[in-house]
Write a protein that holds these residues in place. Structure first.
Motif, PDB file in Angstrom:
ATOM      1  N   ASP A   1       0.838  -1.208   0.000  1.00 17.89           N
ATOM      2  CA  ASP A   1       0.000   0.000   0.000  1.00 17.89           C
ATOM      3  C   ASP A   1       0.869   1.254   0.000  1.00 17.89           C
ATOM      4  OD1 ASP A   1      -2.741   1.145   0.238  1.00 17.89           O
ATOM      5  OD2 ASP A   1      -1.921   1.942   2.102  1.00 17.89           O
ATOM      6  N   GLU A   2       1.948   1.240   0.761  1.00 15.31           N
ATOM      7  CA  GLU A   2       2.863   2.388   0.773  1.00 15.31           C
ATOM      8  C   GLU A   2       3.518   2.568  -0.595  1.00 15.31           C
ATOM      9  OE1 GLU A   2       5.616   1.667   3.909  1.00 15.31           O
ATOM     10  OE2 GLU A   2       4.322   2.518   5.477  1.00 15.31           O
ATOM     11  N   PHE A   3       3.872   1.448  -1.233  1.00 13.79           N
ATOM     12  CA  PHE A   3       4.520   1.549  -2.540  1.00 13.79           C
ATOM     13  C   PHE A   3       3.546   2.091  -3.581  1.00 13.79           C
ATOM     14  CE2 PHE A   3       5.683  -0.261  -6.699  1.00 13.79           C
ATOM     15  CZ  PHE A   3       6.933   0.306  -6.846  1.00 13.79           C
ATOM     16  N   LEU A   4       2.294   1.667  -3.545  1.00 13.70           N
ATOM     17  CA  LEU A   4       1.294   2.169  -4.494  1.00 13.70           C
ATOM     18  C   LEU A   4       1.125   3.674  -4.337  1.00 13.70           C
ATOM     19  CD1 LEU A   4      -0.856   1.767  -6.653  1.00 13.70           C
ATOM     20  CD2 LEU A   4      -2.470   1.154  -4.833  1.00 13.70           C
ATOM     21  N   THR A   5       1.055   4.146  -3.091  1.00 15.70           N
ATOM     22  CA  THR A   5       0.943   5.587  -2.847  1.00 15.70           C
ATOM     23  C   THR A   5       2.177   6.319  -3.377  1.00 15.70           C
ATOM     24  OG1 THR A   5      -0.402   5.203  -0.870  1.00 15.70           O
ATOM     25  CG2 THR A   5       0.672   7.353  -1.070  1.00 15.70           C
ATOM     26  N   TRP A   6       3.344   5.732  -3.127  1.00 14.20           N
ATOM     27  CA  TRP A   6       4.599   6.356  -3.568  1.00 14.20           C
ATOM     28  C   TRP A   6       4.689   6.430  -5.079  1.00 14.20           C
ATOM     29  CZ3 TRP A   6       8.614   4.678  -6.597  1.00 14.20           C
ATOM     30  CH2 TRP A   6       9.777   5.463  -6.577  1.00 14.20           C
ATOM     31  N   ILE A   7       4.416   5.316  -5.768  1.00 15.08           N
ATOM     32  CA  ILE A   7       4.598   5.315  -7.217  1.00 15.08           C
ATOM     33  C   ILE A   7       3.532   6.162  -7.899  1.00 15.08           C
ATOM     34  CG2 ILE A   7       3.238   3.238  -7.752  1.00 15.08           C
ATOM     35  CD1 ILE A   7       5.450   2.544  -9.788  1.00 15.08           C
ATOM     36  N   SER A   8       2.352   6.240  -7.315  1.00 20.56           N
ATOM     37  CA  SER A   8       1.324   7.131  -7.862  1.00 20.56           C
ATOM     38  C   SER A   8       1.808   8.574  -7.831  1.00 20.56           C
ATOM     39  CB  SER A   8       0.028   6.984  -7.070  1.00 20.56           C
ATOM     40  OG  SER A   8      -0.938   7.913  -7.514  1.00 20.56           O
ATOM     41  N   MET A   9       2.389   8.971  -6.704  1.00 18.80           N
ATOM     42  CA  MET A   9       2.944  10.318  -6.588  1.00 18.80           C
ATOM     43  C   MET A   9       4.051  10.528  -7.608  1.00 18.80           C
ATOM     44  SD  MET A   9       5.949  11.812  -5.280  1.00 18.80           S
ATOM     45  CE  MET A   9       6.522  10.670  -4.037  1.00 18.80           C
ATOM     46  N   MET A  10       4.888   9.520  -7.795  1.00 21.50           N
ATOM     47  CA  MET A  10       6.005   9.637  -8.728  1.00 21.50           C
ATOM     48  C   MET A  10       5.530   9.766 -10.171  1.00 21.50           C
ATOM     49  SD  MET A  10       8.899   9.868  -7.250  1.00 21.50           S
ATOM     50  CE  MET A  10       9.969   9.492  -8.623  1.00 21.50           C
ATOM     51  N   ILE A  11       4.495   9.041 -10.516  1.00 20.42           N
ATOM     52  CA  ILE A  11       3.955   9.130 -11.881  1.00 20.42           C
ATOM     53  C   ILE A  11       3.442  10.535 -12.148  1.00 20.42           C
ATOM     54  CG2 ILE A  11       2.057   8.367 -13.362  1.00 20.42           C
ATOM     55  CD1 ILE A  11       2.421   5.563 -12.072  1.00 20.42           C
ATOM     56  N   HIS A  12       2.700  11.084 -11.203  1.00 21.20           N
ATOM     57  CA  HIS A  12       2.160  12.431 -11.384  1.00 21.20           C
ATOM     58  C   HIS A  12       3.284  13.462 -11.456  1.00 21.20           C
ATOM     59  CE1 HIS A  12      -2.111  11.584 -11.235  1.00 21.20           C
ATOM     60  NE2 HIS A  12      -1.907  10.762 -10.220  1.00 21.20           N
ATOM     61  N   LYS A  13       4.332  13.296 -10.634  1.00 25.59           N
ATOM     62  CA  LYS A  13       5.451  14.240 -10.685  1.00 25.59           C
ATOM     63  C   LYS A  13       6.223  14.095 -11.990  1.00 25.59           C
ATOM     64  CE  LYS A  13       6.218  15.117  -5.778  1.00 25.59           C
ATOM     65  NZ  LYS A  13       6.155  16.597  -5.913  1.00 25.59           N
ATOM     66  N   ARG A  14       6.358  12.882 -12.449  1.00 21.66           N
ATOM     67  CA  ARG A  14       7.022  12.668 -13.736  1.00 21.66           C
ATOM     68  C   ARG A  14       6.276  13.412 -14.846  1.00 21.66           C
ATOM     69  NH1 ARG A  14       6.391  11.093 -19.257  1.00 21.66           N
ATOM     70  NH2 ARG A  14       8.418  10.289 -19.938  1.00 21.66           N
ATOM     71  N   GLN A  15       4.955  13.328 -14.839  1.00 19.13           N
ATOM     72  CA  GLN A  15       4.172  13.975 -15.883  1.00 19.13           C
ATOM     73  C   GLN A  15       4.223  15.501 -15.773  1.00 19.13           C
ATOM     74  OE1 GLN A  15       4.089  11.728 -17.881  1.00 19.13           O
ATOM     75  NE2 GLN A  15       1.979  11.096 -18.244  1.00 19.13           N
ATOM     76  N   THR A  16       4.506  15.999 -14.595  1.00 20.98           N
ATOM     77  CA  THR A  16       4.626  17.446 -14.394  1.00 20.98           C
ATOM     78  C   THR A  16       5.981  17.972 -14.851  1.00 20.98           C
ATOM     79  OG1 THR A  16       3.118  17.363 -12.501  1.00 20.98           O
ATOM     80  CG2 THR A  16       4.540  19.297 -12.673  1.00 20.98           C
ATOM     81  N   ILE A  17       7.014  17.153 -14.688  1.00 21.09           N
ATOM     82  CA  ILE A  17       8.382  17.632 -14.889  1.00 21.09           C
ATOM     83  C   ILE A  17       9.013  17.164 -16.197  1.00 21.09           C
ATOM     84  CG2 ILE A  17      10.730  17.521 -13.953  1.00 21.09           C
ATOM     85  CD1 ILE A  17       9.448  17.289 -11.158  1.00 21.09           C
TER      86      ILE A  17
END
Length: 656
Positions: free
Chosen positions: A527-543
């Motif tokens: 569950d922690e990893f899913l939350t983390w990678i979701s955040m990373m995907i959104h940041k990747r799309q921003t940057i």
């Protein structure tokens, strides 16, 4: 009157108001007749009255959608029913008890006449740019089968993949492109049938244009179109993984479903008229043969035109560019797609190899094609999991493998980078197993790749050891942060978001069960990893899209790429021989936005001196399982075996 409606083209079964035109290519001098099946399954045989360039055709009045049909052929004294190679649908799931005899052919799945009318409700294709695309490899049944909010009657189906709960998951976690494992009709190999197993992945094509009925509750054609429409409604592209390099007929001694009976030259043959096997599956489709090229192109147009498919990933795609034993980037197949007004606008992804001579062609496919970058996979896994001294290769891969894919042709020619694929370990198993565990496949663990470059971090498989679990989670974050922020199109195995394990099976092609079905019951770490990678995907799309566009094309040279030691000095030639802690800084123009990567593959914490200027926003630190919004300015202490990504806006944007 009806005789005038008979036409040689298009091949297959084509409906109109008065009835249906049936057309099939058959150069062999064998008796061939159309067979229509009535509701009582009684066959009605019709002569094919016309012949044009070895295409036999006739028009039958009053035929409606849903008509079941096949072709009678007398081959080597046997009266056999064969499928229409251009069949648009099958009447049932394909199955037989080996061997596949002429008698069994009459009880086998049959072709179905299709009406492609469908209400697309004006939903446009998402048309996501290459630099914004993240490919999520997904199995229709495997991903939705065990979803807890899935209606039971739709689990594991086309409609199951577009239910509100599933779409909500995709949207929440930034999924904008699904690459579906094969959804064309498939036939399991004889050795699997003998073991009462199925080809779960689907890489054994039966009829290229017919959707696989296993994933439909009633009508595969309509339900698949509905799935695509609803995913498009939410801005999600659909890419088909498609197999043209071989078919389910296999090699010598394999079953006869259509091509072998109609024209053996659909496949590559040696001087003795035996099947060449450049695919590992017994046969190799010969795209130098005009009818083979025709059906492949007709198939692709069929999926784009009738199903609104956004692109294709081509399995063992080197086969498609072969002229005999050699690969040719100027092959007719590539030229035909480049000039086709329908196909030249969709995404084209090549698996750029097969197992024949001249088969490995990474970087050789023409403009308009993206390629699966296995060098990226092997390099990144070796760096993080095997601690190889390969930083020069690692640096090349995260910068977009420009030795193979010129940045002058980006973003449309970006490589497709990946860590895990359907074949091989899942992300969870990469950090949990040192060796493959494929005994469930029934081949005494001989199948599957032996070069996994994995690391179990102290225990083989499942464990409750807290230290081992922490090391595994950190390494998962290292691998995925590297993937998402490298130059390229990230390819993510969808079940990796759920930390799914296949129990160490790295070749689960025949496991239609909990080994392959996504496990939605997440552990605390999952569950922690899913939350983390979701955040990373959104940041990747921003940057990242901004940086990818800046480093693409003719003006890419005006931007900054600087490799630094942890002490802040630029790296020297000697540093590249074995440094364990180093940094990469990317800058737009002279004073634009900047990205900073801190890589520490050593076993001790390392303090990095940061480039001077405004404060850096910390995008992620892989030593931490949760993201905390904070900044750094002059220095940063990087934990062992981890990386940090920092970002800061240009000076003008930071002024009060």
């Amino acid at each position: 009157m009806f005789a005038k409606l008979a036409r040689p083209f298009p091949l297959g079964a084509t409906l109109c108001d008065q009835g249906c035109n049936f057309s099939i290519y058959h150069p062999e001098n064998k008796p061939l007749k159309l067979v229509l099946f009535k509701k009582n399954n009684k066959p009605h045989i019709i002569e094919l009255q016309n012949n044009y360039q070895n295409i036999y055709y006739t028009f039958v009045p009053d035929i409606k959608a849903g008509q079941v049909y096949g072709y009678y052929i007398k081959d080597k004294g046997e009266e056999r029913l064969i499928l229409d190679p251009y069949a648009q649908a099958l009447d049932t799931i394909a199955h037989y008890t080996p061997p596949f005899t002429a008698e069994q052919s009459w009880k086998f799945a049959k072709s179905v006449v299709v009406d492609h009318s469908f209400d697309w409700q004006g939903i446009p294709a998402p048309r996501i740019r290459h630099e914004e695309t993240i490919v999520f490899e997904t199995h229709v049944k495997g991903f939705s089968k065990q979803h807890p909010e899935q209606p039971h009657h739709l689990s594991g189906s086309y409609l199951g993949l577009c239910q509100p709960s599933m779409v909500a998951f995709f949207k929440k976690h930034g999924i904008n492109c699904l690459q579906l494992l094969p959804i064309t009709s498939c036939m399991s190999e004889p050795h699997l049938l003998k073991m009462n197993k199925v080809n779960f992945w689907g890489y054994n094509s039966l009829c290229f244009m017919a959707p696989e009925p296993r994933y439909a509750s009633q009508d595969a054609v309509t339900e698949l179109k509905t799935m695509v429409r609803e995913l498009h409604r939410h801005g999600i592209e659909v890419i088909m993984d498609i197999v043209f390099n071989h078919t389910a007929e296999g090699g010598e001694g394999g079953p006869h479903f259509h091509f072998k009976s109609l024209d053996k030259n659909y496949y590559q043959l040696d001087s003795n008229k035996n099947f060449k096997n450049y695919t590992g599956c017994g046969n190799t489709v010969n795209l130098v043969h005009q009818p083979s090229l025709n059906i492949v192109l007709d198939t692709l147009r069929n999926w784009v035109t009738h199903y609104h498919i956004d692109g294709f990933r081509f399995d063992l795609a080197s086969t498609l560019g072969r002229y005999g034993d050699r690969f040719n980037t100027e092959a007719a197949f590539f030229k035909a797609i480049a000039q086709d007004p329908v196909l030249r606008e969709v995404k084209l992804i090549a698996e750029p190899w097969d197992i024949g001579p001249d088969g490995y062609q990474l970087g050789s496919f023409p403009r308009g094609w993206n390629e699966c970058n296995d060098k990226y996979r092997d390099t990144v896994k070796s760096y993080w999991l095997c601690k190889e001294n390969n930083i020069k290769e690692f640096a090349t891969r995260i910068m977009g493998s420009r030795d193979l894919f010129s940045a002058g042709k980006w973003p449309d020619k970006l490589p497709v980078n990946f860590i895990s694929y359907h074949d091989g370990f899942t992300l969870q198993d990469l950090v949990s197993y040192n060796r493959k565990h494929n005994y469930a496949n029934g081949e005494n663990n001989r199948d599957g790749h032996g070069d996994n470059r994995s690391n179990n971090h102290g225990a083989e498989g499942r464990t409750e050891n807290y230290a081992v679990l922490c090391r595994r989670e950190r390494m998962k974050r290292n691998l995925m942060a590297t993937l998402l922020f490298s130059f390229g199109i990230p390819h993510v195995l969808a079940v990796d978001l759920l930390s799914h394990s296949q129990g160490g099976n790295n070749n689960a092609y025949c496991q239609d069960n909990e080994i392959s079905w996504a496990n939605w019951a997440l552990t605390k770490e999952g569950d922690e990893f899913l939350t983390w990678i979701s955040m990373m995907i959104h940041k990747r799309q921003t940057i990242m899209p901004e940086f990818i566009k800046a480093f693409s094309g003719h003006d890419r040279g005006r931007h900054r790429v600087i490799w630094k030691r942890s002490d802040g000095h630029n790296m020297t030639g000697e540093d590249w021989q074995g440094i364990e802690a180093f940094a990469l800084m990317l800058g737009l123009d002279k004073d634009g936005d900047e990205l900073l990567f801190l890589f520490n593959n050593s076993t001790i914490p390392t303090r990095y001196r940061l480039p001077v200027g405004n404060k850096w926003d910390i995008v992620c630190d892989t030593s931490e399982s949760q993201h905390n919004c904070r900044q750094a300015q002059t220095s940063y202490m990087q934990s062992a075996l981890s990386m940090t990504i920092l970002h800061r806006r240009c000076t003008a944007l930071n002024q009060p």
